[in-house]
Design a protein around this motif. Structure first.
Motif, PDB file in Angstrom:
ATOM      1  N   GLU A 146       0.827  -1.202   0.000  1.00  0.00           N
ATOM      2  CA  GLU A 146       0.000   0.000   0.000  1.00  0.00           C
ATOM      3  C   GLU A 146       0.868   1.262   0.000  1.00  0.00           C
ATOM      4  O   GLU A 146       1.762   1.386   0.828  1.00  0.00           O
ATOM      5  CB  GLU A 146      -0.912   0.020   1.230  1.00  0.00           C
ATOM      6  CG  GLU A 146      -1.940  -1.099   1.262  1.00  0.00           C
ATOM      7  CD  GLU A 146      -2.963  -0.965   0.138  1.00  0.00           C
ATOM      8  OE1 GLU A 146      -3.314   0.185  -0.212  1.00  0.00           O
ATOM      9  OE2 GLU A 146      -3.399  -1.999  -0.393  1.00  0.00           O
ATOM     10  N   PRO A 147       0.611   2.218  -0.909  1.00  0.00           N
ATOM     11  CA  PRO A 147       1.385   3.472  -0.905  1.00  0.00           C
ATOM     12  C   PRO A 147       1.223   4.198   0.425  1.00  0.00           C
ATOM     13  O   PRO A 147       0.111   4.357   0.931  1.00  0.00           O
ATOM     14  CB  PRO A 147       0.767   4.278  -2.051  1.00  0.00           C
ATOM     15  CG  PRO A 147       0.104   3.266  -2.925  1.00  0.00           C
ATOM     16  CD  PRO A 147      -0.381   2.191  -1.996  1.00  0.00           C
ATOM     17  N   ARG A 148       2.352   4.631   1.014  1.00  0.00           N
ATOM     18  CA  ARG A 148       2.311   5.325   2.292  1.00  0.00           C
ATOM     19  C   ARG A 148       2.934   6.718   2.242  1.00  0.00           C
ATOM     20  O   ARG A 148       2.886   7.450   3.227  1.00  0.00           O
ATOM     21  CB  ARG A 148       3.025   4.488   3.355  1.00  0.00           C
ATOM     22  CG  ARG A 148       2.279   3.228   3.741  1.00  0.00           C
ATOM     23  CD  ARG A 148       0.947   3.534   4.397  1.00  0.00           C
ATOM     24  NE  ARG A 148       1.133   4.336   5.605  1.00  0.00           N
ATOM     25  CZ  ARG A 148       1.367   3.832   6.818  1.00  0.00           C
ATOM     26  NH1 ARG A 148       1.426   2.518   6.978  1.00  0.00           N
ATOM     27  NH2 ARG A 148       1.518   4.620   7.850  1.00  0.00           N
ATOM     28  N   GLY A 149       3.503   7.079   1.115  1.00  0.00           N
ATOM     29  CA  GLY A 149       4.077   8.411   1.010  1.00  0.00           C
ATOM     30  C   GLY A 149       4.936   8.542  -0.225  1.00  0.00           C
ATOM     31  O   GLY A 149       5.348   7.551  -0.836  1.00  0.00           O
ATOM     32  N   SER A 150       5.173   9.794  -0.628  1.00  0.00           N
ATOM     33  CA  SER A 150       6.049  10.068  -1.764  1.00  0.00           C
ATOM     34  C   SER A 150       6.742  11.402  -1.550  1.00  0.00           C
ATOM     35  O   SER A 150       6.263  12.260  -0.808  1.00  0.00           O
ATOM     36  CB  SER A 150       5.252  10.081  -3.079  1.00  0.00           C
ATOM     37  OG  SER A 150       4.306  11.138  -3.071  1.00  0.00           O
ATOM     38  N   GLY A 151       7.866  11.556  -2.195  1.00  0.00           N
ATOM     39  CA  GLY A 151       8.614  12.804  -2.075  1.00  0.00           C
ATOM     40  C   GLY A 151       9.698  12.871  -3.125  1.00  0.00           C
ATOM     41  O   GLY A 151       9.899  11.915  -3.892  1.00  0.00           O
ATOM     42  N   THR A 152      10.387  13.979  -3.177  1.00  0.00           N
ATOM     43  CA  THR A 152      11.479  14.166  -4.139  1.00  0.00           C
ATOM     44  C   THR A 152      12.742  14.624  -3.415  1.00  0.00           C
ATOM     45  O   THR A 152      12.702  15.058  -2.261  1.00  0.00           O
ATOM     46  CB  THR A 152      11.109  15.205  -5.212  1.00  0.00           C
ATOM     47  OG1 THR A 152      10.761  16.438  -4.562  1.00  0.00           O
ATOM     48  CG2 THR A 152       9.952  14.736  -6.063  1.00  0.00           C
ATOM     49  N   GLY A 153      13.855  14.549  -4.125  1.00  0.00           N
ATOM     50  CA  GLY A 153      15.151  14.882  -3.538  1.00  0.00           C
ATOM     51  C   GLY A 153      15.254  16.288  -3.000  1.00  0.00           C
ATOM     52  O   GLY A 153      16.079  16.559  -2.124  1.00  0.00           O
ATOM     53  N   VAL A 154      14.436  17.192  -3.500  1.00  0.00           N
ATOM     54  CA  VAL A 154      14.495  18.578  -3.032  1.00  0.00           C
ATOM     55  C   VAL A 154      14.171  18.665  -1.539  1.00  0.00           C
ATOM     56  O   VAL A 154      14.534  19.644  -0.872  1.00  0.00           O
ATOM     57  CB  VAL A 154      13.555  19.472  -3.873  1.00  0.00           C
ATOM     58  CG1 VAL A 154      12.100  19.205  -3.516  1.00  0.00           C
ATOM     59  CG2 VAL A 154      13.907  20.942  -3.722  1.00  0.00           C
ATOM     60  N   GLU A 155      13.493  17.649  -0.996  1.00  0.00           N
ATOM     61  CA  GLU A 155      13.173  17.635   0.430  1.00  0.00           C
ATOM     62  C   GLU A 155      14.424  17.560   1.302  1.00  0.00           C
ATOM     63  O   GLU A 155      14.393  17.932   2.477  1.00  0.00           O
ATOM     64  CB  GLU A 155      12.258  16.450   0.760  1.00  0.00           C
ATOM     65  CG  GLU A 155      10.912  16.477   0.078  1.00  0.00           C
ATOM     66  CD  GLU A 155      10.042  17.627   0.552  1.00  0.00           C
ATOM     67  OE1 GLU A 155      10.254  18.104   1.684  1.00  0.00           O
ATOM     68  OE2 GLU A 155       9.151  18.051  -0.206  1.00  0.00           O
ATOM     69  N   ALA A 156      15.515  17.073   0.744  1.00  0.00           N
ATOM     70  CA  ALA A 156      16.759  16.911   1.504  1.00  0.00           C
ATOM     71  C   ALA A 156      17.636  18.154   1.337  1.00  0.00           C
ATOM     72  O   ALA A 156      18.502  18.219   0.466  1.00  0.00           O
ATOM     73  CB  ALA A 156      17.499  15.661   1.041  1.00  0.00           C
ATOM     74  N   LEU A 157      17.385  19.144   2.157  1.00  0.00           N
ATOM     75  CA  LEU A 157      18.128  20.418   2.148  1.00  0.00           C
ATOM     76  C   LEU A 157      18.143  21.089   0.782  1.00  0.00           C
ATOM     77  O   LEU A 157      19.073  21.822   0.452  1.00  0.00           O
ATOM     78  CB  LEU A 157      19.571  20.217   2.622  1.00  0.00           C
ATOM     79  CG  LEU A 157      19.789  19.941   4.113  1.00  0.00           C
ATOM     80  CD1 LEU A 157      21.287  19.925   4.426  1.00  0.00           C
ATOM     81  CD2 LEU A 157      19.077  20.958   4.997  1.00  0.00           C
ATOM     82  N   GLY A 158      17.116  20.801  -0.036  1.00  0.00           N
ATOM     83  CA  GLY A 158      17.041  21.404  -1.351  1.00  0.00           C
ATOM     84  C   GLY A 158      17.769  20.620  -2.419  1.00  0.00           C
ATOM     85  O   GLY A 158      17.486  20.756  -3.614  1.00  0.00           O
ATOM     86  N   ASP A 159      18.720  19.752  -2.005  1.00  0.00           N
ATOM     87  CA  ASP A 159      19.508  18.939  -2.927  1.00  0.00           C
ATOM     88  C   ASP A 159      20.275  17.911  -2.097  1.00  0.00           C
ATOM     89  O   ASP A 159      21.008  18.289  -1.175  1.00  0.00           O
ATOM     90  CB  ASP A 159      20.487  19.810  -3.711  1.00  0.00           C
ATOM     91  CG  ASP A 159      21.239  19.062  -4.809  1.00  0.00           C
ATOM     92  OD1 ASP A 159      21.350  17.830  -4.717  1.00  0.00           O
ATOM     93  OD2 ASP A 159      21.723  19.719  -5.742  1.00  0.00           O
ATOM     94  N   PRO A 160      20.126  16.607  -2.366  1.00  0.00           N
ATOM     95  CA  PRO A 160      20.877  15.610  -1.599  1.00  0.00           C
ATOM     96  C   PRO A 160      22.387  15.852  -1.583  1.00  0.00           C
ATOM     97  O   PRO A 160      23.061  15.514  -0.601  1.00  0.00           O
ATOM     98  CB  PRO A 160      20.529  14.303  -2.306  1.00  0.00           C
ATOM     99  CG  PRO A 160      19.147  14.534  -2.830  1.00  0.00           C
ATOM    100  CD  PRO A 160      19.163  15.979  -3.295  1.00  0.00           C
ATOM    101  N   LEU A 161      22.922  16.444  -2.648  1.00  0.00           N
ATOM    102  CA  LEU A 161      24.360  16.732  -2.655  1.00  0.00           C
ATOM    103  C   LEU A 161      24.713  17.824  -1.644  1.00  0.00           C
ATOM    104  O   LEU A 161      25.823  17.856  -1.110  1.00  0.00           O
ATOM    105  CB  LEU A 161      24.816  17.142  -4.058  1.00  0.00           C
ATOM    106  CG  LEU A 161      24.652  16.078  -5.151  1.00  0.00           C
ATOM    107  CD1 LEU A 161      25.236  16.580  -6.467  1.00  0.00           C
ATOM    108  CD2 LEU A 161      25.309  14.758  -4.744  1.00  0.00           C
ATOM    109  N   ALA A 162      23.759  18.698  -1.359  1.00  0.00           N
ATOM    110  CA  ALA A 162      23.976  19.716  -0.334  1.00  0.00           C
ATOM    111  C   ALA A 162      24.088  19.065   1.040  1.00  0.00           C
ATOM    112  O   ALA A 162      24.796  19.569   1.929  1.00  0.00           O
ATOM    113  CB  ALA A 162      22.843  20.737  -0.349  1.00  0.00           C
TER     114      ALA A 162
END
Length: 256
Positions: free
Chosen positions: A186-202
């Motif tokens: 069952e789907p429980r959530g979704s998100g994108t990399g921008v959630e991680a300080l604006g950029d995972p590399l950041a």
């Protein structure tokens, strides 16, 4: 730093006795002192046969910060003993509340030493990226940890599952990389990399810069977990977690 504090932390992780927060064990302990305890604890575990394979970050999204009363991320050590294979069934510890988080993992090809690093500096040090799940032991006996306790043992508990194959960054903007997490289908959530300080590399840069304050660095070959893209999901024995990313593939974790 005495071995007594590390023995105490190991007992807290194992949940073999009543929960005692580090602010009660060491009154007046500061955030910086907690980071020194964390790094010392990693060395203690290495001396006992474990290995430091990278670092993790928590509270890199505004949603996670708000949900947990934090105003900035914290980081922690990633030990080899906490690396799980997708084919393994992960046994949960009785009496310990466990959560999972979908994350983007970054594999480094060269060292990164702060302070003063930016996302641009990180770009040249990335070997590739992978889909991953963090398994975090959130609390013992339902107790809420202080920030200092969270740092002192942060990511020495729980573990990670990393999917494959390793993807090149070429043509991939991690800020727009999406993930959908499913619990027992069952789907429980979704998100994108921008959630991680604006950029995972950041996040990678932020970890290296923080470590620089304590004469530590990120090293080639290390895996960096860049923080959850959605609010954490609790798991119980029998649960199956499956995370699908837009371009990085998928990763699964099973619990007993």
């Amino acid at each position: 730093m005495s071995s007594e504090i590390f023995d105490y932390l190991e007992q807290q992780i194992a949940g073999t006795g009543p929960y005692v927060d580090i602010v009660d064990k060491v009154p007046g302990i500061t955030v910086d002192e907690s980071y020194r305890v964390m790094l010392g604890f990693a060395r203690h575990r290495i001396a006992k046969g474990d290995r430091l394979i990278g670092y993790k970050a928590a509270y890199t999204s505004k949603a996670m910060q708000k949900a947990n009363g934090m105003d900035e991320p914290i980081i922690g050590c990633l030990m080899r003993s906490g690396l799980w294979d997708e084919a393994e069934t992960i046994r949960l510890k009785p009496g310990i509340h466990t959560i999972v988080e979908p994350e983007i993992a970054v594999l480094l090809s060269r060292d990164l030493a702060g302070p003063g690093l930016s996302t641009f500096d990180v770009l040249g040090a990335v070997e590739g990226v992978m889909p991953a799940i963090e398994i975090a032991d959130w609390s013992v006996g339902g107790k809420t940890r202080s920030r200092q306790m969270g740092i002192a043992i942060h990511k020495s508990t729980g573990g990670i599952v990393v999917g494959g194959p390793i993807c090149s960054l070429k043509g991939i903007d991690l800020r727009t990389e999406g993930a959908v997490i499913r619990l027992n289908g069952e789907p429980r959530g979704s998100g994108t990399g921008v959630e991680a300080l604006g950029d995972p590399l950041a996040v990678v840069a932020a970890i290296a810069n923080l470590l620089g304050r304590f004469d530590a660095r990120l090293e080639a070959g290390m895996v960096i977990m860049t923080g959850s893209l959605v609010q954490a999901i609790p798991v119980a024995p029998g649960d199956d977690i499956h995370v699908e990313f837009t371009r990085l593939g998928s990763v699964r974790a099973r619990f007993a």
